[in-house]
Design an enzyme around this catalytic site. Structure first.
Site, PDB file in Angstrom:
ATOM      1  N   THR A  31      94.179 -81.434  47.402  1.00  0.00           N
ATOM      2  CA  THR A  31      95.334 -82.560  48.456  1.00  0.00           C
ATOM      3  C   THR A  31      96.726 -82.402  47.352  1.00  0.00           C
ATOM      4  OG1 THR A  31      94.370 -84.338  46.032  1.00  0.00           O
ATOM      5  CG2 THR A  31      93.796 -83.600  47.648  1.00  0.00           C
ATOM      6  N   CYS A  35      96.501 -88.372  39.764  1.00  0.00           N
ATOM      7  CA  CYS A  35      96.268 -89.530  39.282  1.00  0.00           C
ATOM      8  C   CYS A  35      95.955 -89.253  38.339  1.00  0.00           C
ATOM      9  CB  CYS A  35      94.656 -89.503  40.239  1.00  0.00           C
ATOM     10  SG  CYS A  35      94.187 -88.819  41.531  1.00  0.00           S
ATOM     11  N   CYS A  39      90.939 -93.397  37.866  1.00  0.00           N
ATOM     12  CA  CYS A  39      91.408 -93.629  39.341  1.00  0.00           C
ATOM     13  C   CYS A  39      90.103 -93.583  40.177  1.00  0.00           C
ATOM     14  CB  CYS A  39      91.775 -92.243  39.874  1.00  0.00           C
ATOM     15  SG  CYS A  39      92.014 -92.896  41.638  1.00  0.00           S
ATOM     16  N   ARG A  64     102.124 -84.869  44.211  1.00  0.00           N
ATOM     17  CA  ARG A  64     102.688 -86.021  44.482  1.00  0.00           C
ATOM     18  C   ARG A  64     101.556 -87.352  43.769  1.00  0.00           C
ATOM     19  NH1 ARG A  64     100.706 -84.131  49.168  1.00  0.00           N
ATOM     20  NH2 ARG A  64      99.309 -85.744  49.316  1.00  0.00           N
ATOM     21  N   CYS A  66      99.455 -90.319  43.136  1.00  0.00           N
ATOM     22  CA  CYS A  66      98.006 -91.483  44.103  1.00  0.00           C
ATOM     23  C   CYS A  66      98.455 -92.559  44.573  1.00  0.00           C
ATOM     24  CB  CYS A  66      97.274 -91.414  43.242  1.00  0.00           C
ATOM     25  SG  CYS A  66      95.637 -92.236  43.743  1.00  0.00           S
ATOM     26  N   CYS A  69      95.291 -94.960  42.666  1.00  0.00           N
ATOM     27  CA  CYS A  69      95.714 -95.794  41.277  1.00  0.00           C
ATOM     28  C   CYS A  69      96.953 -95.925  40.422  1.00  0.00           C
ATOM     29  CB  CYS A  69      94.977 -94.313  40.708  1.00  0.00           C
ATOM     30  SG  CYS A  69      95.443 -92.846  40.333  1.00  0.00           S
ATOM     31  N   ASP A 440     106.608-105.541  -0.493  1.00  0.00           N
ATOM     32  CA  ASP A 440     106.378-107.124   0.304  1.00  0.00           C
ATOM     33  C   ASP A 440     105.216-107.356  -0.629  1.00  0.00           C
ATOM     34  OD1 ASP A 440     106.417-108.723   2.661  1.00  0.00           O
ATOM     35  OD2 ASP A 440     103.859-108.061   2.121  1.00  0.00           O
TER      36      ASP A 440
END
Length: 487
Positions: A31, A35, A39, A64, A66, A69, A440
């Site tokens: 695709t 993601c 997702c 690219r 998603c 998500c 400390d």
């Protein structure tokens, strides 16, 4: 580049394990989309995926983000904290500036060649400095487009782009869509006329102990500047001449903090986002930290009581450094009272939209000629403050120093500042995870037996097994002294 274990990544994404959110990203070759491991979409077949340790790497490889998500909402990648010191400092400098810094200028400030810096980024992060900057700022802008009603031009400026044309080009390159197309799909509630409230959403990986953070901040809240009211943290701020007020609350069901920013501060939203992530330690990899600290039986018991401990940071390193100097050898309550007097005497009084007033912590420039009289300080402590302010103004103190030892060496060279103060500023003011104020009293008491306190040298020796997370070990020791206040 960070090496990812495909089997671990596969199990995490199939389980939608929120503990891995932001630790890696899943790119789907069929695709062209990448993601978060959480997702909600149907998981793709393993043979069709690749794994990347950062959103910038995935975008650089041509994938690219998603739209379901939203990688822009993922917590920061903790893997980046494990890269070389030079890359860490470069990332810190890039994120501390509102606008882009050229590779040449960045390299010059780091004392290396631009060619070497590009090679380090490619080696550790799999992308160039410019690609990292563009991907981070485009992801930040995407969130503003979806979640706020700010004009696109103002979002471009807030994300650090000098022109709307440049912003549109980079955004389209990363998302394969225009900012206007993303804006149409958003769910932001339009602001009423004249309103200057912007709402941000800051994601984190669970577990996250918000109650412990507030319990730490509450007694240390700076009068006139900070407040912890019920389960809400709020404070005033000033960045690049813009000032405002913010409120932060936890939405645990969705693993995120909800932030309201009041004031005309649109151009500073990216820097506000970065400072808040550091203040609440939102990008901590608690699994990795706890794995190391559980080797110590005392810390193991405390982690079981309080999983998800985060290191309380500071809004501004200079502000916190002065507070640490004021806190030398006195109680938290006394130090907070004196710090409040400093703000009342030198801080700027600013009205908000409702007519209420708040103060801004004074800058080093405002304190350049201050004598700090009337605060209840000894003459020696006042001189230490003046010396420190001068050192900040002339560059002897560099809050972008990434090396703990170098920081401590430089700061303890100033009269009146010892190792405890240097380590404590590093721990909270600079969010250095391996800082450890071994002398400390609280730490020595927690590590002692019965009424007998441990010795600093013994505390240092025991803390060796906690590296590189000694600051978290110190925090857990402090928490162990007040078991009745634990959430």
């Amino acid at each position: 580049m960070t090496t990812l274990d495909p089997e671990t990544c596969a199990r995490a994404r199939m389980a939608r394990d929120s503990r891995f959110d932001g630790r890696f990203f899943v790119a789907v070759r069929t695709t062209g989309i990448f993601c978060r491991p959480v997702c909600p979409a149907r998981p793709p077949l393993e043979r069709n995926v690749s794994y990347f340790s950062s959103a910038a790497e995935a975008a650089q490889a041509g994938y690219r983000p998603c739209l379901r998500c939203r990688p822009d909402a993922a917590p920061g990648s903790p893997a980046w904290g494990l890269v070389s010191t030079t890359v860490q400092r470069a990332l810190q400098l890039m994120r501390s500036e509102r606008e882009a810094v050229s590779v040449e200028e960045l390299a010059a400030r780091l004392g290396v060649s631009s060619r070497y810096l590009r090679r380090l980024f490619s080696e550790h992060l799999g992308a160039s400095p410019l690609s990292i900057w563009q991907a981070e700022r485009a992801l930040f802008a995407y969130g503003l487009l979806r979640d706020t009603s700010l004009p696109v031009a103002e979002i471009a400026f807030a994300a650090g782009f000098g022109s709307l044309r440049r912003f549109n080009a980079v955004f389209r390159q990363v998302y394969q869509r225009t900012p206007t197309e993303v804006r149409r799909e958003g769910n932001a509630v339009p602001l009423s006329r004249g309103s200057s409230v912007v709402r941000l959403q800051l994601a984190y990986r669970p577990p996250f102990d918000w109650g412990q953070l507030l319990a730490f901040f509450r007694p240390r809240a700076l009068p006139g500047v900070e407040q912890v009211v019920d389960e809400i943290y709020q404070r005033s701020f000033s960045i690049d001449g813009q000032h405002g007020f913010l409120r932060v609350e936890n939405e645990s069901a969705r693993n995120r903090l909800l932030v309201e920013v009041h004031g005309q501060v649109g151009a500073s939203l990216y820097l506000i986002n970065r400072r808040l992530r550091r203040l609440f330690d939102l990008d901590a990899d608690t699994d990795e930290i706890e794995k190391v600290l559980r080797q110590d039986s005392l810390l193991d018991r405390q982690i079981c009581r309080c999983p998800g401990t985060r290191l309380p940071g500071a809004w501004d390193p200079f502000e916190y450094a002065l507070r640490a100097i004021l806190g030398q050898q006195i109680s938290v309550a006394a130090a907070t009272t004196i710090a409040g007097r400093l703000v009342a005497q030198y801080g700027t009084l600013v009205p908000d939209e409702q007519g209420c007033e708040y103060r801004l912590f004074p800058t080093a420039e405002q304190l350049a000629e201050a004598d700090f009289s009337g605060l209840g300080l000894t003459r020696k402590r006042a001189e230490t403050l003046r010396t420190f302010v001068r050192a900040v103004l002339d560059g002897r103190v560099d809050f972008n120093e990434p090396d703990l030892e170098a920081w401590c060496t430089r700061v303890t060279a100033l009269p009146g500042i010892g190792d405890w103060t240097a380590q404590y500023i590093a721990m909270r003011g600079l969010s250095m995870p391996d800082a450890f104020p071994a002398s400390d009293l609280g730490i020595l008491k927690a590590l002692g037996e019965g009424q007998e306190k441990a010795k600093p040298k013994d505390a240092l020796a025991r803390a060796e097994m906690w590296r590189p997370w000694r600051a978290y070990g110190a925090l857990l020791l402090w928490q162990s002294l007040n078991p009745e206040k634990q959430s």
